[in-house]
Scaffold this motif. Sequence first.
Motif, PDB file in Angstrom:
ATOM      1  N   THR A  81       0.955  -1.007   0.032  1.00  0.00           N
ATOM      2  CA  THR A  81      -0.059  -0.032   0.143  1.00  0.00           C
ATOM      3  C   THR A  81       0.897   1.179  -0.129  1.00  0.00           C
ATOM      4  OG1 THR A  81      -1.674  -1.128   1.152  1.00  0.00           O
ATOM      5  CG2 THR A  81      -1.637   1.319   1.185  1.00  0.00           C
ATOM      6  N   GLN A 100       2.163   2.340  -3.263  1.00  0.00           N
ATOM      7  CA  GLN A 100       1.187   2.787  -4.220  1.00  0.00           C
ATOM      8  C   GLN A 100       0.926   4.245  -3.971  1.00  0.00           C
ATOM      9  OE1 GLN A 100      -0.359   1.590  -6.865  1.00  0.00           O
ATOM     10  NE2 GLN A 100      -0.108  -0.771  -6.516  1.00  0.00           N
ATOM     11  N   ARG A 142       1.365   7.387  -6.574  1.00  0.00           N
ATOM     12  CA  ARG A 142       0.205   7.253  -7.701  1.00  0.00           C
ATOM     13  C   ARG A 142      -1.097   7.937  -7.140  1.00  0.00           C
ATOM     14  NH1 ARG A 142       1.594   1.322  -9.867  1.00  0.00           N
ATOM     15  NH2 ARG A 142       3.699   1.892 -10.943  1.00  0.00           N
ATOM     16  N   TYR A 153       6.149   3.317  -6.067  1.00  0.00           N
ATOM     17  CA  TYR A 153       5.707   3.497  -7.513  1.00  0.00           C
ATOM     18  C   TYR A 153       5.701   4.752  -7.987  1.00  0.00           C
ATOM     19  CZ  TYR A 153       5.310  -1.808  -6.343  1.00  0.00           C
ATOM     20  OH  TYR A 153       5.647  -3.013  -5.986  1.00  0.00           O
TER      21      TYR A 153
END
Length: 326
Positions: free
Chosen positions: A91, A94, A97, A248
Amino acid sequence: MKKLKEGQLNNFLILLLLISTIFLFTFSIKNNNNNKYYEYSQKNYKVFTFAIPDTVYFAGQLIDLTNPFIRERVESEIYSIAYFHSQFIKTVKQTERYMPYIEQELKNKAMPSDLKYIAIIESNLMPTTSPAGAKGIWQFMKGTATKYGLEVTDDVDERLNFEKSTIAALSYLHDLYNMFGDWLLTIAAYNAGENYIKNKITQQYTNNFWDLVMNAETARYISRAIATKLIYQSLKTYGFYIPVLELYPPYKYKEIAIDTSIKDLPLFAKQMNVSYYNFKKLNPWLISDKLSNAGNKKYIIRIPVDTVFKITNKLNNDTIKLIERI
């Protein structure tokens, strides 16, 4: 003949003795290695508790964590989150993003920034589908989604469109706050529905969230949001040393407007010279292999950009910058 048989017997006994010796030697080494392993693990493996603060502000409201009835609820969620390492790390990776967009929209609407943690507790920032049929990062049910302007058809499900569903979710939260005038009750209503919370307030003669008896999921919901904030605001305090370079990065893409039907999306992706998998990854709201558009509605479709886009752990120097907070 008798001598030959005696010789064979002697050879068999010698072979058996040799095998037994090798087995005992091997077992002794293995057992010794096992003992060393367990000694090492017992010496070095540690599980820690955390220093929980006495108070925390959540959505502008002071939460008294010296109250044992509240503290135990929040603390329980802290350990559930912090020791689910695999899910937590995925999590966190991520967040780059999604969080910047959510934070900016909350700022634009003058809403508490802590509301961003709802997206994490709802879906761990993954556009999933719940057993009840809720979809997307904000986990909208179909009725609420269409009420707030999201299209849900056989080909299109805008609950899976991150930007549009974020706008819808914040509008829904804004309306709930106007209804309850309290952010904790607002967030609880986002989970359970406004009618459920209204009924509980009427039946139990209180509008204090912490005094209400509710279903297990909703009762945990606020505590989980608070626990999420505590951990994400101080990652190292809870044992997470995650390098910034491991986040990411946002996908690279260009946008094109489409106002006609697309009968074959795999063929469309091929004609655009992009991977169909990557195309669907950037357009998860296109839920079938076609796009029916009899009304010539304008859709914005993202096309992955074919540029150098790599994730690496290689560093240019010896300094590793860690994520401090989210």
